[in-house]
Design a protein around this motif. Structure first.
Motif, PDB file in Angstrom:
ATOM      1  N   GLU A   1       0.830  -1.211   0.000  1.00 26.23           N
ATOM      2  CA  GLU A   1       0.000   0.000   0.000  1.00 26.23           C
ATOM      3  C   GLU A   1       0.862   1.258   0.000  1.00 26.23           C
ATOM      4  O   GLU A   1       0.573   2.236  -0.686  1.00 26.23           O
ATOM      5  CB  GLU A   1      -0.930   0.007   1.223  1.00 26.23           C
ATOM      6  CG  GLU A   1      -2.127  -0.907   1.083  1.00 26.23           C
ATOM      7  CD  GLU A   1      -2.977  -0.951   2.346  1.00 26.23           C
ATOM      8  OE1 GLU A   1      -4.194  -1.099   2.226  1.00 26.23           O
ATOM      9  OE2 GLU A   1      -2.408  -0.843   3.459  1.00 26.23           O
ATOM     10  N   MET A   2       1.915   1.227   0.778  1.00 29.54           N
ATOM     11  CA  MET A   2       2.819   2.379   0.850  1.00 29.54           C
ATOM     12  C   MET A   2       3.457   2.649  -0.509  1.00 29.54           C
ATOM     13  O   MET A   2       3.557   3.781  -0.957  1.00 29.54           O
ATOM     14  CB  MET A   2       3.942   2.127   1.879  1.00 29.54           C
ATOM     15  CG  MET A   2       3.487   2.039   3.319  1.00 29.54           C
ATOM     16  SD  MET A   2       2.632   3.522   3.861  1.00 29.54           S
ATOM     17  CE  MET A   2       4.034   4.631   4.014  1.00 29.54           C
ATOM     18  N   ARG A   3       3.878   1.554  -1.129  1.00 26.73           N
ATOM     19  CA  ARG A   3       4.532   1.673  -2.417  1.00 26.73           C
ATOM     20  C   ARG A   3       3.551   2.249  -3.449  1.00 26.73           C
ATOM     21  O   ARG A   3       3.868   3.125  -4.225  1.00 26.73           O
ATOM     22  CB  ARG A   3       5.022   0.287  -2.864  1.00 26.73           C
ATOM     23  CG  ARG A   3       6.083   0.303  -3.962  1.00 26.73           C
ATOM     24  CD  ARG A   3       6.282  -1.091  -4.568  1.00 26.73           C
ATOM     25  NE  ARG A   3       5.031  -1.690  -5.024  1.00 26.73           N
ATOM     26  CZ  ARG A   3       4.393  -1.349  -6.146  1.00 26.73           C
ATOM     27  NH1 ARG A   3       4.894  -0.419  -6.926  1.00 26.73           N
ATOM     28  NH2 ARG A   3       3.245  -1.925  -6.476  1.00 26.73           N
ATOM     29  N   LYS A   4       2.327   1.746  -3.394  1.00 26.21           N
ATOM     30  CA  LYS A   4       1.286   2.188  -4.330  1.00 26.21           C
ATOM     31  C   LYS A   4       0.974   3.677  -4.121  1.00 26.21           C
ATOM     32  O   LYS A   4       0.821   4.437  -5.077  1.00 26.21           O
ATOM     33  CB  LYS A   4       0.023   1.325  -4.105  1.00 26.21           C
ATOM     34  CG  LYS A   4      -1.082   1.550  -5.091  1.00 26.21           C
ATOM     35  CD  LYS A   4      -0.747   0.962  -6.457  1.00 26.21           C
ATOM     36  CE  LYS A   4      -1.719   1.485  -7.508  1.00 26.21           C
ATOM     37  NZ  LYS A   4      -1.266   1.241  -8.880  1.00 26.21           N
ATOM     38  N   LEU A   5       0.875   4.062  -2.871  1.00 29.66           N
ATOM     39  CA  LEU A   5       0.553   5.458  -2.566  1.00 29.66           C
ATOM     40  C   LEU A   5       1.651   6.397  -3.081  1.00 29.66           C
ATOM     41  O   LEU A   5       1.374   7.401  -3.731  1.00 29.66           O
ATOM     42  CB  LEU A   5       0.388   5.644  -1.049  1.00 29.66           C
ATOM     43  CG  LEU A   5      -0.012   7.057  -0.588  1.00 29.66           C
ATOM     44  CD1 LEU A   5      -1.403   7.413  -1.090  1.00 29.66           C
ATOM     45  CD2 LEU A   5       0.017   7.183   0.933  1.00 29.66           C
TER      46      LEU A   5
END
Ligand SMILES: [Zn+2]
Ligand SMILES: [Zn+2]
Length: 226
Positions: free
Chosen positions: A149-153
């Motif tokens: 999720e962090m990477r996607k954000l």
């Protein structure tokens, strides 16, 4: 002191980017200051750039003008980097209105207010639903996101920050020219730099900010006011 037209040596790189209208370069500089790339800091870059261009301001960071921001979100970091109006040089004024908007004003009162266009915000939310739900979860609510999720954000925000640079100005903002009255700067020798010692903690405190307790000067934390 430097003359008009000369570049501020400390902000030479940024002023050159402004001069040639290099929003990508300004976005990079803002990333260094802000800590990430995102849509709103990129909007701030753009708003700051438009304001300087429209007001014909070349010297930045020299208190020849002020920026009045109406929010403390990412937008305001773009404004600080591009205009050079910062908290520390007292050319940044914060009005806690909760609105993504800035007014840049020259000392003669000629000003421009640039506010994010609500229709544009709607279109952004529609276009990037995942970014906003992740942002809400991880940033606003401080929940711990997964690595994925962090990477996607980060990826979505970086993408959006790039895209912002190409959005037509009148689509992104509502822009209004105006004349305002600016408060005078306090002369440099005056209370701003006159300190006294707090009789409790012994730290220096501006006289303007000292309180009196039991006939002695104290700082605000030691006065128990808070
Ligand atoms: Zn941000
Ligand atoms: Zn104290």
């Amino acid at each position: 002191m430097k003359g008009r037209g000369e570049k501020n040596p400390f902000r030479k790189n940024i002023e050159e980017l402004i001069e040639i209208g290099d929003l990508k370069g300004l976005r990079e500089k803002t990333g260094e200051f802000h800590g990430h790339f995102c849509a709103y800091s990129a909007c701030g870059v753009k708003a700051g750039y438009i304001a300087l261009r429209e007001l014909g301001i070349k010297n930045t960071g020299m208190k020849e003008f002020v920026a009045i921001v109406e929010t403390d979100n990412c937008f305001s970091d773009g404004i600080q980097v591009v205009t050079g109006c910062t908290f520390g040089n007292r050319a940044l004024i914060f009005k806690d209105y909760g609105k993504t908007a800035v007014t840049v004003a020259r000392r003669d009162g000629v000003a421009i207010r640039i506010a994010i266009n609500p229709d544009f915000v709607d279109s952004l939310t529609e276009k990037y639903p995942e970014a906003w739900s992740l942002f809400g979860k991880i940033v606003a609510l401080r929940e711990k996101g997964t690595e994925e999720e962090m990477r996607k954000l980060t990826q979505l925000f970086t993408e959006m920050s790039f895209e912002m640079l190409d959005v037509p100005e009148d689509e992104m903002f509502r822009i209004e020219r105006k004349t305002i009255r600016l408060p005078e700067y306090a002369p440099a020798s005056h209370p701003v730099f006159t300190s006294t010692k707090c009789s409790v903690c012994g730290e220096n405190v501006l006289e303007t900010h000292a309180r009196v307790k039991g006939g002695k000067a104290v700082c605000i934390p030691c006065s128990g006011e808070e």
